[in-house]
Design an enzyme around this catalytic site. Structure first.
Site, PDB file in Angstrom:
ATOM      1  N   LYS A 175       0.955  -0.961  -0.258  1.00 51.36           N
ATOM      2  CA  LYS A 175       0.056   0.019   0.172  1.00 51.36           C
ATOM      3  C   LYS A 175       0.997   1.071  -0.092  1.00 51.36           C
ATOM      4  CE  LYS A 175      -4.167   1.809   0.153  1.00 51.36           C
ATOM      5  NZ  LYS A 175      -5.169   1.442  -0.614  1.00 51.36           N
ATOM      6  N   SER A 245      -1.511  -1.356  -4.249  1.00 48.55           N
ATOM      7  CA  SER A 245      -2.590  -0.515  -3.975  1.00 48.55           C
ATOM      8  C   SER A 245      -2.142   0.995  -3.295  1.00 48.55           C
ATOM      9  CB  SER A 245      -3.640  -0.937  -2.919  1.00 48.55           C
ATOM     10  OG  SER A 245      -4.279  -1.992  -3.539  1.00 48.55           O
TER      11      SER A 245
END
Length: 381
Positions: A175, A245
């Site tokens: 992330k 992500s």
């Protein structure tokens, strides 16, 4: 003299993976029930990967809502501030559950830590390691400084997992932070220029940097800053094991490494395969085959019950075609292209598995072949 034979206790760590449903983005009731029953210990939870029902864009606050709820629950159980936990425990969320995709989250818990050298014999089991980079300034997002920070964090997560060889890494989930308007203005006030002030574009650059950093750490790309111009330009450069992500809810690069090691025990294994395009159902079969499963054409119910989690990255082919046929995902002004592709690929994979609880994330820049992505499966063997 009477003697008693005894088997030495296996003290190697073991990974537990729980896939849990949510009724809304702040619903942690399934996890709370496991903690109450003693089936999981809060102190053993090391990472969470989840799929929320937001729009998946810059303003998708379902990710932050879930993260806040998770840290609040664990803080109460551990007697520690939520502000401290959020800096230690990776919580990787992807918004957007289009089509048949079902909101859910996957909890990773490990008992003990890998100690000593890896045994020369024995079967390797699924291992996990995590790491977080230092704070990523807005002006470093999408630049080589972020690539280098991710590469260092992936190596740190490998050490945390007790995985010494890059070839033993099955999958890396990241992330990364993006540039918001406020972050861009703050950087300018400090005399720094951001790569792009467009939040959506910055997310693409951040994902690309995460993929490059992973590829370098795993030996898929050379550690060469001269490659920086290739970010979002040369899609022949990619990692076949990175899933990245991006979101406004994080300010550093959060890394989860999953792989196999004889230092670990347990029945879990993982298979990962690159998808060459959005119709590559064979890649789903390859990932299943790696964990001893076969779909004919859909998994049998007893085989589907062995699956602990599934992670997919996908991307609308930027050339505007899928196997020679024109697609309109990139030209649709009503529905974002990433929502199109999540719905399409999610249905393809769910159809093979017979289960809609799949983490399907768009934005697969440099994550698998251009116009494709990757699919990864954790299963009990």
């Amino acid at each position: 003299m009477h003697t008693t034979n005894s088997t030495p206790l296996d003290t190697r760590p073991q990974l537990q993976v729980r896939r849990l449903a949510m009724a809304h983005p702040g619903d942690l009731s399934a996890l709370a029930a496991l903690l109450d029953a003693g089936a999981l210990q809060a102190r053993d939870i090391v990472a969470v990967i989840g799929k929320t029902e937001g729009n998946g864009g810059v303003n998708d606050f379902t990710r932050g809502y879930f993260t806040q709820s998770l840290m609040g629950l664990l803080a109460a159980r551990l007697g520690r501030p939520a502000e401290a936990l959020v800096r230690e425990l990776p919580c990787v969320l992807s918004g957007g559950t289009e089509g048949v995709l079902s909101p859910h989250y996957v909890v990773f818990a490990r008992s003990g830590r890998p100690e000593g050298a890896e045994p020369a014999t024995g079967e390797a089991a699924l291992a996990i390691g995590t790491a977080m980079s230092a704070h990523t300034p807005a002006h470093e997002v999408g630049r080589w400084a972020q690539v280098a920070a991710v590469a260092d964090a992936v190596r740190a997560a490998m050490r945390d997992a007790g995985i010494a060889r890059a070839e033993d890494v099955a999958f890396v989930q990241l992330k990364t932070p993006c540039v918001t308007s406020a972050r861009a203005q703050a950087a300018a006030a400090e005399g720094h220029a951001v790569l792009t002030a467009d939040p959506g574009r910055s997310m693409a650059y951040a994902r690309a940097a995460g993929a490059f950093g992973t590829a370098i750490a795993l030996g898929e790309l050379p550690d060469d800053a001269a490659l920086e111009p290739a970010l979002l330009r040369d899609f022949e450069h990619f990692s076949s094991r990175a899933s990245v992500s991006c979101g406004v809810e994080v300010e550093c690069n959060e890394v989860i490494v999953l792989g196999h090691s004889r230092r670990w025990q347990g029945p879990l294994r993982m298979g990962c395969a690159p998808m060459r395009d959005a119709l590559d159902i064979a890649a789903v079969g390859a990932a299943l085959s790696a964990v001893g499963l076969r779909a004919r054409p859909q998994l049998a119910a007893e085989d589907a019950s062995r699956i602990a989690a599934v992670f997919v990255k996908c991307e609308p082919d930027r050339r505007g075609q899928v196997r020679g046929a024109r697609h309109t995902m990139l030209d649709d002004t009503d529905i974002n292209a990433q929502r199109h592709i999540r719905g399409a690929v999610g249905a393809l994979v769910a159809g093979v598995l017979g289960d809609p609880r799949i983490f399907v994330s768009g934005g697969a820049e440099h994550q698998g072949p251009d116009g494709g992505g990757l699919v990864a499966v954790i299963a009990h063997v």
